[in-house]
Design an enzyme around this catalytic site. Structure first.
Site, PDB file in Angstrom:
ATOM      1  CE  LYS A 160      25.059  62.078  22.482  1.00 38.63           C
ATOM      2  NZ  LYS A 160      24.327  61.021  21.821  1.00 38.63           N
ATOM      3  CD  GLN A 169      20.817  59.859  21.505  1.00 38.07           C
ATOM      4  OE1 GLN A 169      21.661  60.718  21.286  1.00 38.07           O
ATOM      5  NE2 GLN A 169      21.054  58.812  22.272  1.00 38.07           N
ATOM      6  CG  ASP A 189      26.962  58.061  17.103  1.00 44.04           C
ATOM      7  OD1 ASP A 189      27.646  58.330  18.110  1.00 44.04           O
ATOM      8  OD2 ASP A 189      25.714  57.971  17.124  1.00 44.04           O
TER       9      ASP A 189
END
Ligand code: NAP
Length: 285
Positions: A50, A94, A117
């Site tokens: 990422k 995460q 997200d």
């Protein structure tokens, strides 16, 4: 036809890079901060990728690393700091988190306009109400892949296998928005094979290697395989999807491979969400 997710994801990053290059040099660039807790090897790889792809296209990417002993309270404080930070436009925690931390509580602390997200209840609600939302990256990537091969979704029968909050449910919402007739299935579904046989679009997000076989699909079906399963075959380790690719690929209209299908799209869609969050936050100043 094999849908080349790697290439489509590369093209998307190229488009995003050009858009970021247009930002005047006296303005801040989009900023993405990823919070990584503990030493989970898969999470380390995901976060490294990422960061690499974000920096490549001109997003200021940072990773905040914390020991797995961090408390929920301390993590909440860190998120509140990022919510206030004007140089941060996207915040991603995460997952999975250590067992002593409640991930729902943590996701709820992220400012919804920075929730790249798309897991915050405000974004989930906006997506299901048909409002503008930050959409979870993997299903949005699946949707973009479908758009590569389908020009008119109206009235198509779509079957989604799996009802997870991160994939199955948001996928359903995206397909409904496109006027598909959507069936969402799960572990208690009866006659799954029969249901799949009626699908014009089949999205598999299950986590069972090679579940979907040739006799589950019709010849004009477009198959999107979200699954990532590590198996051992003929003495070697390999990654396979939820669809038996070799068995199905020559029958259907189009299919994504694993790897090289949905996976690469997920990060590109995260970068797209970061740019979207940046543009929205700036337009409200
Ligand atoms: P998940 O949260 O484990 O959900 C799996 C879903 O599949 C559940 O809804 C479950 O039903 C359903 N299911 C389980 N067994 C089934 C069966 N025999 N028949 C029909 N449905 C069944 O999984 P997820 O997070 O959506 O992930 C699914 C797969 O996608 C995994 O392999 C994961 O590694 C992969 N993944 C890929 C990406 C990517 O970027 N490509 C991103 C995320 C995840 P119940 O609800 O009844 O339990």
């Amino acid at each position: 036809m094999i849908i080349d997710g790697k290439k489509i994801a590369e093209n998307l990053r190229e488009t995003l890079k050009k858009q970021i290059e247009q930002i005047p040099s006296n303005q801040p660039k989009p900023g993405l901060t990823v919070i990584l807790i503990g030493e989970d090897p898969a999470s380390q790889i995901y976060v490294r990728n990422k960061e690499k792809f974000a920096n490549e296209i001109g997003i200021n990417s940072k990773v905040l690393r914390f020991d797995s002993s961090i408390t929920e309270e301390a993590l909440t404080k860190e998120i509140h700091k990022l919510n206030q930070d004007r140089e941060v436009h996207g915040i991603l925690v995460q997952l999975p988190l250590p067992k002593h931390i409640n991930s729902k509580n943590i996701i709820n602390q992220i400012e919804p306009s920075k929730d790249v997200d798309g897991f915050h209840p405000i974004n989930v609600g906006n997506l299901s109400s048909g409002n503008d939302a930050l959409v979870p990256c993997t299903p949005y990537g699946c949707y973009l892949l479908l758009k590569e091969v389908i020009s008119d979704f109206n009235g198509l029968n779509a079957v989604v296998i799996g009802r997870s909050n991160i994939n199955g449910k948001p996928m359903t919402q995206l397909l409904l928005k496109e006027n598909c007739t959507v069936t969402i299935t799960h572990s208690k579904t009866k006659n799954l094979k029969n249901i799949c046989q009626g699908a014009d679009i089949l999205v598999a997000s299950v986590g069972i290697a090679k579940l979907v076989k040739q006799d589950w699909v019709k010849s004009d079906c477009v198959v999107i395989d979200v699954g990532i399963n590590r198996i051992e075959e003929n003495g070697s380790k390999k990654l396979v999807g939820d669809v038996d690719f070799e068995n199905v690929k020559d029958k259907v209209k189009a299919i994504t491979p694993v790897p090289g299908g949905v996976g690469p799209m997920t990060i590109s869609c995260l970068l797209q969400n970061t740019l979207k969050a940046y543009q929205k936050i700036n337009s409200q100043k």
